[in-house]
Design an enzyme around this catalytic site. Sequence first.
Site, mmCIF file in Angstrom:
data_model
loop_
_atom_site.group_PDB
_atom_site.id
_atom_site.type_symbol
_atom_site.label_atom_id
_atom_site.label_comp_id
_atom_site.label_asym_id
_atom_site.label_seq_id
_atom_site.Cartn_x
_atom_site.Cartn_y
_atom_site.Cartn_z
ATOM 1 C CB CYS A 1 3.857 10.172 6.870
ATOM 2 S SG CYS A 1 3.302 9.616 4.980
ATOM 3 C CB CYS B 1 -0.612 -0.311 0.860
ATOM 4 S SG CYS B 1 -1.217 -1.511 1.893
#
Lengths: 324, 403
Positions: free
Chosen positions: A131, A54
């Site tokens: 992130c 991913c």
Amino acid sequence: MAKNDLLGASLWDAYSNKVTTLMNNPNHQGEITEEEAAAHSNRLIVADFGAESCGDAVRLYWEVDPKTDIIVNSKFKSFGCGTAIASSDIMTELCVGKTVKEAVKITNIDVEFALRDSPEIPAVPPQKMHCSVMAYDVIKKAAGLYMGVDSESFEEEIIVCECARVSLKTLQEVIKLNDLTTIEQITDYTKAGGFCKSCIRPGGHEKREYYLVDILRDTRREMDEEKMKAAADAGAKGSFESMTLVQQIKAIDAQIDESVRQFLIMDGGDMEVIDVKPSDDYIDVYIRYLGACNGCASSATGTLYAIESTLKEKLSKKIRVLPI
Amino acid sequence: MKVYLDNNATTMVDPLVVEVMQPFFSEIYGNPNSLHKFGTASHPALSKAIDQMYKALNASDNDDIVFTSCATESNNWVLKSIFADHIVSGDKNHIITTEVEHPSVLAACRALEKEGAKVTYLPVNSEGVVESHVVRSFITDKTALVSVMWASNETGMINPIKEIGEICKEKGVLFHSDAVQAIGKIPVDLQDVHVDFVSMSAHKFHGPKGVGALYIRNSQPLSPLLHGGEHMGGRRSGTLNVPYIVAMGKAIELATTNIEEKMASIRAKRDRLEDSLLELSDTFVVGNRKNRTPNTILISIRGVEGEGMLWDLNNGQIGASTGSACASEDLQANTVMLAIGADSELAHTGIRLSLSRFTTDSEIDYAIAHFKKAVARLRAISSSFAKVGPTPGGESKACELHH
């Protein structure tokens, strides 16, 4: 688009010094073994989130004192870009010294904030905000493992935009309150969709349960339904001015049927409502005479006055009847 | 040491090319369309540049090679004018291209779809190559154009342009190839291969940015993209960019003279670099070397995310490229990587290294050493190489939704 967008910013130039430093030398990178934790009579918790396929994956290690539930040591391993490594590093730092219950309250926004050089300037460019979300997810997972509960149970609301942590409920409220019609407006008002953009529509960086385009469409539909219902209620209560145009025409027709038309027909004439145009001061009702009324002398005087005063009395004082 | 290994993105301008451009800024600056001597003074150099282009590509004198501003312009010109000439004002409705084209082809095709064209985006095989029988199977009597890149910018893989050209010729369908990544890297002989239109760009073969060209076979009709004066025989308006055209001629000459020797030299360095990097465990390179441009490596390094790797290489003064989604503005996985259909890991761990004839052996040595150091550092951080496994229940499901 304007002057500042012509060149396009360099992704890496937008990283804070802290991000750069931690990417180059993460402080808490590493592992904690079962033996180490056991030597301190502590419990080891290891949680994974994401996968290499991913694009980002993180493994979080906690050494928790079972007597106090305090996280006494924390490490991480990360497959990811610079900001993913820096986010993971600061995440472990934020965990240490907190109880597990306190740690669950750490969000991606705290992680990003801790990476800033100064409080006003974001640590990462918008698309990299994503992130830090992994850090939040993996903490919840570790806490779930420690407490023996489902990590989902820590989330009280449905979060649509992870990057900006905007809930479904907030989005629906903001759309309704401010009558928003575009995704850009939603982003301006809530910041949702302004970062990794995955939540805007299907096909982005990752799959989502809810997308802004659907929420906007459904909320707008709901708003329209509410408006119509309100108008219908107003109609039922006889509040002419808050009716929709169609309802106003129907109401006028009903009044004419009830109190006017029979007299015109007796004289071999009739009338029809052509249009209704509301303005600030008046509600103009355009009508056309039919049959004998057409050209009848009183159609511009007595008959017209009778029609107008009936509608004024029954529906609204603002009505003005204009034959064409 | 600084090592530039991103020559598929752009190249250094050869100092010999810079030299030939110099007189055409402040000395010989006239408009070549003017009648006076100021204008005509540039004609010998322009003629020479044209000759250099024809020779380098072995184009026939009956063909046109029209200078443009870049390959993006050349690609847009072909697609939009074929659409106008054969679809809007003709009985065709279909364009065939591939999933792995440059954005200037893909985005132009998507724009034409909105205007009513039917576009087929052909898949590639696991090596990233378009197979000619696949092209054949999609051609219909409504197909106006087939557009297939000569070589891939991402993988360096070379498409069977000669075979596709034969198929298009047989079927009577026009054939365009974006040869930006082929010209100057591998031999391109336009009398040996049947292609109607070929796009190219000078800055990919050590010429300057801002100049490109479009080859048009047999001077066949193609409506202009830019309307204006009667420049380039009326095919492309805009005052001739004299210094850059002169530069492109010189650059293509330098790139294609003794190309076999140049290829062998680059290939030797590339192969040495590739072999050394493949000594690392859990790595693989896309596409076999025989059918690849001699300067390109697309390598996947398990456990090392592409942008992170690029970061470490950059810290070591090495310029490379990644298709990793993380490095892109929109976080979208690279279409080329996905089209190859390998594991989606490749889309996140691919690093592209592209050499040039200026790459030296000592640069390769430096790159090998630094690359291995970077992989060691990032794998030490990587969760993919962690030893202590997750607490039962703490395992990750692949690509789970965030909650």
